[in-house]
Design a protein around this motif. Structure first.
Motif, mmCIF file in Angstrom:
data_model
loop_
_atom_site.group_PDB
_atom_site.id
_atom_site.type_symbol
_atom_site.label_atom_id
_atom_site.label_comp_id
_atom_site.label_asym_id
_atom_site.label_seq_id
_atom_site.Cartn_x
_atom_site.Cartn_y
_atom_site.Cartn_z
ATOM 1 N N ASN A 40 18.298 -27.376 -4.093
ATOM 2 C CA ASN A 40 17.467 -26.283 -3.856
ATOM 3 C C ASN A 40 17.293 -25.313 -3.022
ATOM 4 O OD1 ASN A 40 14.841 -27.015 -5.765
ATOM 5 N ND2 ASN A 40 15.794 -29.027 -5.301
ATOM 6 N N PHE A 41 18.158 -25.511 -1.981
ATOM 7 C CA PHE A 41 18.151 -24.391 -0.822
ATOM 8 C C PHE A 41 19.488 -24.212 -0.172
ATOM 9 C CE2 PHE A 41 14.062 -26.927 -0.811
ATOM 10 C CZ PHE A 41 13.153 -25.781 -1.001
ATOM 11 N N GLY A 46 19.123 -22.512 4.709
ATOM 12 C CA GLY A 46 18.413 -22.100 3.450
ATOM 13 C C GLY A 46 17.023 -22.690 3.413
ATOM 14 N N LEU A 47 16.929 -23.878 3.680
ATOM 15 C CA LEU A 47 15.649 -24.661 3.668
ATOM 16 C C LEU A 47 14.604 -23.918 4.654
ATOM 17 C CD1 LEU A 47 13.609 -26.860 2.865
ATOM 18 C CD2 LEU A 47 14.590 -28.288 4.466
ATOM 19 N N VAL A 48 15.107 -23.661 5.832
ATOM 20 C CA VAL A 48 14.268 -22.835 6.963
ATOM 21 C C VAL A 48 13.697 -21.533 6.399
ATOM 22 C CG1 VAL A 48 14.252 -22.047 9.248
ATOM 23 C CG2 VAL A 48 15.161 -23.978 8.922
ATOM 24 N N ALA A 49 14.756 -20.831 5.965
ATOM 25 C CA ALA A 49 14.217 -19.422 5.401
ATOM 26 C C ALA A 49 13.397 -19.560 4.301
ATOM 27 C CB ALA A 49 15.686 -18.834 4.917
ATOM 28 N N LEU A 51 11.117 -21.772 3.916
ATOM 29 C CA LEU A 51 9.867 -22.314 4.325
ATOM 30 C C LEU A 51 9.118 -21.308 4.876
ATOM 31 C CD1 LEU A 51 8.042 -24.701 5.048
ATOM 32 C CD2 LEU A 51 9.654 -25.335 6.967
ATOM 33 N N VAL A 52 9.893 -20.314 5.707
ATOM 34 C CA VAL A 52 9.276 -19.252 6.552
ATOM 35 C C VAL A 52 8.669 -18.244 5.420
ATOM 36 C CG1 VAL A 52 9.795 -17.272 7.801
ATOM 37 C CG2 VAL A 52 10.744 -19.289 8.559
ATOM 38 N N ALA A 53 9.566 -17.819 4.652
ATOM 39 C CA ALA A 53 8.985 -17.110 3.041
ATOM 40 C C ALA A 53 7.751 -17.619 2.593
ATOM 41 C CB ALA A 53 10.038 -16.964 2.197
ATOM 42 N N ASP A 54 7.619 -18.908 2.260
ATOM 43 C CA ASP A 54 6.597 -19.554 1.740
ATOM 44 C C ASP A 54 5.405 -19.582 2.590
ATOM 45 O OD1 ASP A 54 5.534 -21.558 -0.469
ATOM 46 O OD2 ASP A 54 5.276 -22.919 1.514
ATOM 47 N N ARG A 55 5.527 -20.118 3.782
ATOM 48 C CA ARG A 55 4.447 -20.096 4.796
ATOM 49 C C ARG A 55 3.846 -18.539 4.993
ATOM 50 N NH1 ARG A 55 2.636 -25.493 4.691
ATOM 51 N NH2 ARG A 55 4.504 -26.461 3.934
ATOM 52 N N THR A 56 4.651 -17.591 5.095
ATOM 53 C CA THR A 56 4.368 -16.141 5.291
ATOM 54 C C THR A 56 3.416 -15.671 4.084
ATOM 55 O OG1 THR A 56 6.176 -15.774 6.693
ATOM 56 C CG2 THR A 56 5.192 -13.819 5.815
ATOM 57 N N SER A 57 3.994 -15.875 2.949
ATOM 58 C CA SER A 57 3.431 -15.603 1.648
ATOM 59 C C SER A 57 1.770 -16.242 1.767
ATOM 60 C CB SER A 57 4.373 -16.044 0.522
ATOM 61 O OG SER A 57 3.341 -15.861 -0.682
ATOM 62 N N ALA A 58 1.727 -17.455 2.076
ATOM 63 C CA ALA A 58 0.704 -18.281 1.861
ATOM 64 C C ALA A 58 -0.594 -17.757 2.924
ATOM 65 C CB ALA A 58 0.884 -19.789 2.254
ATOM 66 N N TYR A 59 0.100 -17.290 4.023
ATOM 67 C CA TYR A 59 -0.785 -16.667 5.002
ATOM 68 C C TYR A 59 -1.476 -15.368 4.563
ATOM 69 C CZ TYR A 59 -2.563 -14.870 9.669
ATOM 70 O OH TYR A 59 -3.336 -14.431 10.657
ATOM 71 N N LEU A 60 -0.477 -14.586 4.020
ATOM 72 C CA LEU A 60 -0.966 -13.344 3.583
ATOM 73 C C LEU A 60 -1.857 -13.590 2.348
ATOM 74 C CD1 LEU A 60 -0.516 -10.221 3.544
ATOM 75 C CD2 LEU A 60 1.298 -10.334 1.907
ATOM 76 N N ASP A 61 -1.641 -14.406 1.536
ATOM 77 C CA ASP A 61 -2.732 -14.704 0.336
ATOM 78 C C ASP A 61 -4.002 -15.074 0.815
ATOM 79 O OD1 ASP A 61 -0.703 -13.945 -1.432
ATOM 80 O OD2 ASP A 61 -0.068 -16.037 -1.875
ATOM 81 N N LEU A 62 -3.901 -15.908 1.954
ATOM 82 C CA LEU A 62 -5.120 -16.610 2.496
ATOM 83 C C LEU A 62 -6.002 -15.345 2.980
ATOM 84 C CD1 LEU A 62 -6.963 -18.783 3.644
ATOM 85 C CD2 LEU A 62 -5.590 -18.867 5.600
ATOM 86 N N ASP A 111 21.382 -14.256 14.397
ATOM 87 C CA ASP A 111 21.329 -14.083 12.924
ATOM 88 C C ASP A 111 20.551 -15.268 12.391
ATOM 89 O OD1 ASP A 111 23.063 -11.861 13.201
ATOM 90 O OD2 ASP A 111 24.781 -13.231 13.123
ATOM 91 N N VAL A 112 20.778 -16.459 12.822
ATOM 92 C CA VAL A 112 19.947 -17.601 12.078
ATOM 93 C C VAL A 112 18.338 -17.101 11.915
ATOM 94 C CG1 VAL A 112 19.310 -20.124 12.151
ATOM 95 C CG2 VAL A 112 21.464 -19.408 12.737
ATOM 96 N N ASP A 113 17.839 -16.846 12.849
ATOM 97 C CA ASP A 113 16.627 -16.614 12.794
ATOM 98 C C ASP A 113 16.171 -14.902 12.406
ATOM 99 O OD1 ASP A 113 17.012 -18.578 15.371
ATOM 100 O OD2 ASP A 113 15.516 -19.062 13.747
ATOM 101 N N ASP A 114 16.844 -14.157 11.999
ATOM 102 C CA ASP A 114 16.632 -13.064 11.554
ATOM 103 C C ASP A 114 15.688 -12.910 10.308
ATOM 104 O OD1 ASP A 114 16.978 -10.150 11.639
ATOM 105 O OD2 ASP A 114 18.079 -10.214 9.654
ATOM 106 N N VAL A 115 15.845 -13.991 9.618
ATOM 107 C CA VAL A 115 14.950 -14.389 8.539
ATOM 108 C C VAL A 115 13.351 -14.424 9.061
ATOM 109 C CG1 VAL A 115 14.046 -16.031 6.645
ATOM 110 C CG2 VAL A 115 16.601 -15.715 7.085
ATOM 111 N N PHE A 116 13.270 -14.928 10.078
ATOM 112 C CA PHE A 116 11.791 -15.061 10.583
ATOM 113 C C PHE A 116 11.407 -13.681 11.039
ATOM 114 C CE2 PHE A 116 9.014 -15.577 14.428
ATOM 115 C CZ PHE A 116 8.157 -16.488 13.702
#
Length: 190
Positions: A40-41, A46-49, A51-62, A111-116
């Motif tokens: 899946n990841f 890839g899993l961390v990235a 997860l960040v995308a998922d939680r960011t989207s959930a926060y915005l939607d909320l 680089d690892v945390d550029d996604v965040f």
């Protein structure tokens, strides 16, 4: 399966830390094998990235859902938004622990945390647009540029969430809403 793995990753990473937790730990918590995580990841990063995308989207939607159909002044809208974000935040202890670990990684490494960082930037842009939309609909004005108010909103939400985790009796559940209402009550700051 993907949703179960993301939820398990949030729990396991919050409990053990991202570096200390293994993909086996995440898979076991979700009731799957490590192969399910890889399929899946692709990797832990890839899993961390994801997860960040998922939680960011959930926060915005909320946040958007909290004020979607509200009428009234900017102060009234801000108060409701703050109260709803606090209510939702109280149930997200794992996310706050994970957020601060991600924040530390982003500040300390490259680089690892550029996604965040990129997700935080996109969240700020989306929050800015939502603020501008609500100002237009309410016919009001802001004390600060919408982009700066978005930064304040995000910092306030994170800071108060942490304070409520440490000393819940010291932080009134309506504090964020009251502060946000004060911020937008009188229009621009000279």
């Amino acid at each position: 399966m993907r949703r179960a793995l993301l939820d398990a990753a949030a729990r396991v990473f919050a409990r053990r830390g991202i570096e200390a937790a293994s993909l086996d730990d995440v898979a076991a918590d979700a009731g799957f094998t490590k192969g399910a995580v890889y399929s899946n990841f692709g990797s832990k990063d890839g899993l961390v990235a994801a997860l960040v995308a998922d939680r960011t989207s959930a926060y915005l939607d909320l946040g958007l859902e909290a004020v979607e159909d509200l009428d009234g002044s900017m102060g009234a809208r801000a108060r409701v938004l703050g109260d709803r974000l606090t209510d939702a935040s109280d149930g997200q202890r794992d996310w706050h622990l994970l957020f601060f670990e991600l924040w530390q990684r982003a500040v300390r490494s490259g680089d690892v945390d550029d996604v965040f960082r990129r997700h935080r930037d996109s969240l700020r842009v989306a929050v800015t647009a939502a603020i501008e939309d609500h100002v237009d609909r309410a016919g009001g004005s802001l004390p600060l540029p919408a982009s700066e108010l978005a930064t304040v909103l995000m910092a306030l939400a994170n800071g108060l969430a942490v304070e409520r985790m440490v000393a819940p009796d010291d932080v009134a559940p309506d504090l964020m809403g009251r502060v946000l209402a004060l911020l937008v009550a009188d229009g621009p700051v000279p």
